[in-house]
Design an enzyme around this catalytic site. Structure first.
Site, PDB file in Angstrom:
ATOM      1  N   GLY B  31       0.794  -1.228   0.000  1.00 30.89           N
ATOM      2  CA  GLY B  31       0.000   0.000   0.000  1.00 30.89           C
ATOM      3  C   GLY B  31       0.821   1.270   0.000  1.00 30.89           C
ATOM      4  O   GLY B  31       0.276   2.367  -0.145  1.00 30.89           O
ATOM      5  N   CYS B 240     -27.808  -9.533 -15.760  1.00 29.59           N
ATOM      6  CA  CYS B 240     -27.249  -9.215 -17.077  1.00 29.59           C
ATOM      7  C   CYS B 240     -28.219  -9.646 -18.177  1.00 29.59           C
ATOM      8  O   CYS B 240     -28.727 -10.767 -18.152  1.00 29.59           O
ATOM      9  CB  CYS B 240     -25.914  -9.938 -17.252  1.00 29.59           C
ATOM     10  SG  CYS B 240     -25.264  -9.834 -18.937  1.00 29.59           S
ATOM     11  N   CYS B 243     -26.327 -12.753 -20.181  1.00 28.39           N
ATOM     12  CA  CYS B 243     -26.004 -14.052 -19.573  1.00 28.39           C
ATOM     13  C   CYS B 243     -26.772 -14.324 -18.303  1.00 28.39           C
ATOM     14  O   CYS B 243     -26.649 -15.381 -17.716  1.00 28.39           O
ATOM     15  CB  CYS B 243     -24.501 -14.151 -19.296  1.00 28.39           C
ATOM     16  SG  CYS B 243     -23.993 -13.142 -17.865  1.00 28.39           S
ATOM     17  N   CYS B 265     -23.118  -7.340 -18.377  1.00 26.53           N
ATOM     18  CA  CYS B 265     -21.866  -7.500 -17.637  1.00 26.53           C
ATOM     19  C   CYS B 265     -20.797  -6.580 -18.198  1.00 26.53           C
ATOM     20  O   CYS B 265     -20.609  -6.496 -19.410  1.00 26.53           O
ATOM     21  CB  CYS B 265     -21.345  -8.930 -17.772  1.00 26.53           C
ATOM     22  SG  CYS B 265     -22.257 -10.153 -16.838  1.00 26.53           S
ATOM     23  N   CYS B 271     -18.903 -12.655 -19.223  1.00 25.83           N
ATOM     24  CA  CYS B 271     -20.225 -12.729 -19.819  1.00 25.83           C
ATOM     25  C   CYS B 271     -20.242 -13.748 -20.970  1.00 25.83           C
ATOM     26  O   CYS B 271     -21.143 -14.578 -21.064  1.00 25.83           O
ATOM     27  CB  CYS B 271     -20.626 -11.343 -20.321  1.00 25.83           C
ATOM     28  SG  CYS B 271     -22.380 -11.161 -20.656  1.00 25.83           S
TER      29      CYS B 271
END
Lengths: 234, 284, 257
Positions: B31, B240, B243, B265, B271
């Site tokens: 980080g 979605c 899908c 998606c 997807c």
């Protein structure tokens, strides 16, 4: 044994640096005692230095010589040589002062001025407010004026706020500089009653009164300051 | 002599070593933003130069590269960067998350969970999470050094005061390994939980700002929040349209100019594979 | 006798050939309010910044007694410790409120920041504290979510005070806190400050060129001229019975309305 206040050999000279260092000797060798329940009045002609002595005792003016013994709580303090923190504590606990005129802080109401002084003396806000109201009532200040800033009050009204502020803390020693000068007879009586009441509770007073009548009613002793005067003859 | 027009992956070896050193530091201090001497790249700032430099430093001849932009493999930028590495490094490329070993991404984390052998390289515009409230670099460095992160919660407080809830929906600040506060790049907050305890190595490159930071595998990443306004994953109202997935980040697509819209998606590979699986099921 | 809250010893600062502060020493107890007054070039602001650790001194020490009773020297404190001190036990009220506030953050956020820096993580509680303080500094409650950009100068100063006092500091530095404000606004603000100082038992080091402000807010005063302390003592004593020539000059120069 200092019971309340003992002044010994107090001397004061003003040096005016802005005027070539000219010296104005005021007093020397001032000595007197104020005991609990006593009212000692400083007498003498105008300009002799009475007000200055009061201010020196309160720590507002510096002393050039001498001692100012104050029984402050469990200790005895010499105001003449004490540090600022000690004097502030003494003023909070023991020593109060009522000046001749109210020093006006803008936009603070009469009630707040007195309540603030009560809070400084250690009361919580609600109790401080209650005591402030009680005193203003006793000094016959009209209720309508309580929420107003004193700047527009008459001299007598301002002085009554000033007196209330001085008395609200219930100090053991109260220093009064001509507190009744701008008051009418009824209000003078109210102040005298207050003084008497406090005296009976053991408070001591060091005061200047020009009013002969008031002086006669409250003074236990009169100390003539002319005896200590260092002023040059006119 | 076959003169290759570019050194492997475009950057010279010394540069790649420099970047790898920065990456090592970054991995050692999760980080923490490590400054690095970013090079001029054949694309302008704001087009992923940081991500490209990190990828160039870590990619090898046997790696398989996937590049996505907002989840899609087929946008102009993704296509260009993929072509760039195909040309300068000769590496194999793919659109399938599972087959890739190095994935460079702009502003999304793939839906398919990542594995230990994979590296995810993020493109970062502004690496400094404190920048919005504290413009002075000297001050933000001191704040990170002394872990003075109160101001991050001020930002979240402001959101709640203004909108009634934490309104930050992307680049949502996180705390890494309990120490440094990190900007995860402008990924939707939906993706934040994926950074936590991830088996893959996550590297972040900011080219214009010249910073690299990293999350080593299996590192704790916590999104900042308040006790009484805890971090919440975005939920979508619909599935979605292609899908039927209910667990992926959906893009809103406007279909006509009378308010018609559909949700699909964002992750095209995810997807497509789901669609292929559904077709296969239907065929059986 | 415990050590004073703040002990300044021989603090000096030069800017080239100019002696901004020449070996300044004083002590401050808990709950004492000290005014440092002087004209431009007296060194009062330099002194304040050195004591608060915002400016390195050339020589001298500043000792601060922590809540645990241990006196620490500011000059050898780590930056992290000093910054933590600034956030928890100290406050600094700037003349220009914009310097002491985050102008693009709401009033609530400004007041709550120190709490959040100390680890407070409950939005509701932070907001309630901020609300409470807004009331104490007499800013209308419905301004909590407004940014100080929309505040008047006096309101900004009140907000700055609230932001500083929310962690109940022991020592507050003030640099001309009412300078630049309209006279009508100053009076209420001064009264508010006086009340808060008394109520919270704050120790204060206040720099001002305005003797009336010094009289109202402080019980001790330091008069400075060209880097030196000319006179010091009880505020009303120094202002009503000035002993030093310069102090007499300063006091007599003040216009009364």
């Amino acid at each position: 044994m200092i019971e309340l206040l003992a002044v010994e050999g107090l001397a004061k000279t003003f040096t005016l640096h802005l005027h070539g260092g000219r010296k104005l000797a005021v007093v020397a060798g001032v000595s007197f005692v104020v005991g609990p329940g006593e009212c000692v009045v400083l007498g003498g002609p105008s300009g002799v230095g009475k007000s200055s002595i009061l201010k020196i005792v309160y720590g507002n003016y510096a002393a050039d010589a001498g001692r100012i013994w104050l029984a402050d709580g469990s200790r005895v303090l010499d105001i003449a040589t004490a540090g600022p923190a000690d004097i502030v504590a003494a003023r909070r606990r023991t020593m109060g002062y009522v000046s001749q005129f109210l020093r006006v802080i803008p936009r603070v109401s009469a009630l707040d001025i007195v309540a603030a002084a009560a809070r400084d003396a250690g009361l919580e806000a609600p109790a401080a407010r209650a005591r402030a109201e009680h005193l203003l009532e006793r000094l016959h200040l009209p209720r309508a004026l309580w929420p107003l800033p004193p700047a527009t009050f008459s001299g007598g009204e301002q002085q009554r706020v000033n007196i209330a502020r001085g008395f609200v803390g219930e100090h053991r020693l109260l220093i009064l500089d001509e507190p009744t000068a701008s008051l009418d007879a009824a209000n003078r009586d109210a102040v005298v009653d207050l003084i008497d009441e406090r005296r009976s509770q053991g408070a001591g007073f060091l005061a200047i009164f020009h009013d002969e009548d008031v002086r006669a009613r409250v003074a236990a002793r009169i100390v003539d300051v002319s005896a200590f005067s260092q002023r040059e003859a006119a | 002599m076959s003169a290759r027009a570019y050194n492997f992956a475009y950057l010279d070896e010394q540069t790649k070593r420099m970047i790898r050193r920065a990456i090592l530091k970054a991995v050692a201090i999760p980080g923490y933003q490590v400054p690095f001497a970013a090079r001029e790249m054949p694309m302008p700032y704001g087009w992923g130069t940081g991500g490209v430099q990190v990828t160039a430093a870590v990619i090898g001849p046997d790696d398989v590269l996937k590049v996505i932009d907002q989840g899609a493999d087929d946008t102009t930028n993704a296509v260009s960067i993929r072509a760039f590495f195909a040309k300068t490094a000769g590496v194999a490329t793919t659109t399938q998350t599972e087959r890739a070993t190095v994935i460079q991404t702009r502003h999304r984390v793939p839906e398919t969970p990542l594995a230990e052998h994979q590296i995810l390289v993020y493109q970062v515009p502004i690496p400094e999470p404190l920048r919005f409230l504290e413009p002075r670099e000297t001050e933000t460095r001191a704040m990170h050094a002394l872990a003075e992160y109160g101001v991050m919660h001020v930002k979240l407080y402001e959101d709640i005061a203004r909108h009634g809830h934490i309104a930050t929906t992307y680049a949502y600040p996180t705390r890494v390994a309990g120490r440094y506060v990190m900007d995860p790049s402008p990924i939707p907050k939906f993706d934040n939980p994926k950074l936590d305890d991830c088996p893959a190595l996550q590297l972040f490159g900011a080219g214009r700002e010249k910073r690299i930071y990293a999350i080593p595998p299996y590192t704790q990443v916590v999104s900042l929040d308040f006790e009484d306004h805890p971090f919440e994953r975005t939920k979508f109202d619909s599935a979605c349209a292609f899908c039927g997935a209910t667990d992926s980040f959906l893009d809103e697509v406007v279909t006509d100019d009378s308010g018609g819209r559909m949700f699909v998606c964002s992750d095209t590979d995810y997807c497509e594979r789901r669609q292929a699986a559904l077709e296969k099921e239907a065929a059986e | 006798m415990s050590a004073p809250l703040l002990a300044v010893e021989g603090l000096s600062k030069r800017f080239g050939a100019t002696h901004a502060c020449r070996s300044i020493s004083f002590e401050l107890e808990e709950g004492e309010a000290l005014a440092v007054v002087g004209e431009s070039g007296s060194g009062k602001t330099t002194l304040l910044h050195m004591i608060a650790g915002l400016l390195p001194a050339d020589s001298g020490t500043v000792l601060y007694r922590n809540r645990d009773g241990v006196s620490r020297e500011l000059g050898i404190m780590s930056e992290g410790e000093r910054r933590a001190l600034m956030r928890t036990q100290w406050g600094f009220v700037h003349q220009d409120a914009a310097r002491g506030l985050r102008m693009n953050v709401s009033a609530g956020g400004n007041i709550g920041e120190r709490l959040m820096a100390l680890g407070e993580r409950h939005y509701g509680r932070i907001r309630a504290s901020a609300q409470d303080w807004l009331e104490r500094v007499e800013i209308p409650a419905n301004r909590l979510d407004d940014s100080p950009q929309t505040y008047s100068g006096g309101m900004r100063q009140r907000l700055q005070i609230a932001r500083n006092l929310v962690t109940a500091p022991r020592l507050v530095f003030m640099d001309e806190p009412t300078g630049g404000l309209d006279v009508s606004v100053q009076a209420r603000l001064l009264d508010l400050m006086r009340g808060l100082i008394a109520e919270m038992g704050l120790a204060v080091v206040l720099v001002t060129h305005d003797l009336a402000v010094a009289r109202l807010l402080s019980n001790r005063i330091l008069v400075m001229k060209q880097g030196e302390v000319i006179e010091s003592g009880l505020t009303d004593r120094v202002l009503d019975d000035p002993q030093a020539p310069y102090t007499q000059l300063l006091v007599s120069s003040v216009l009364a309305a």
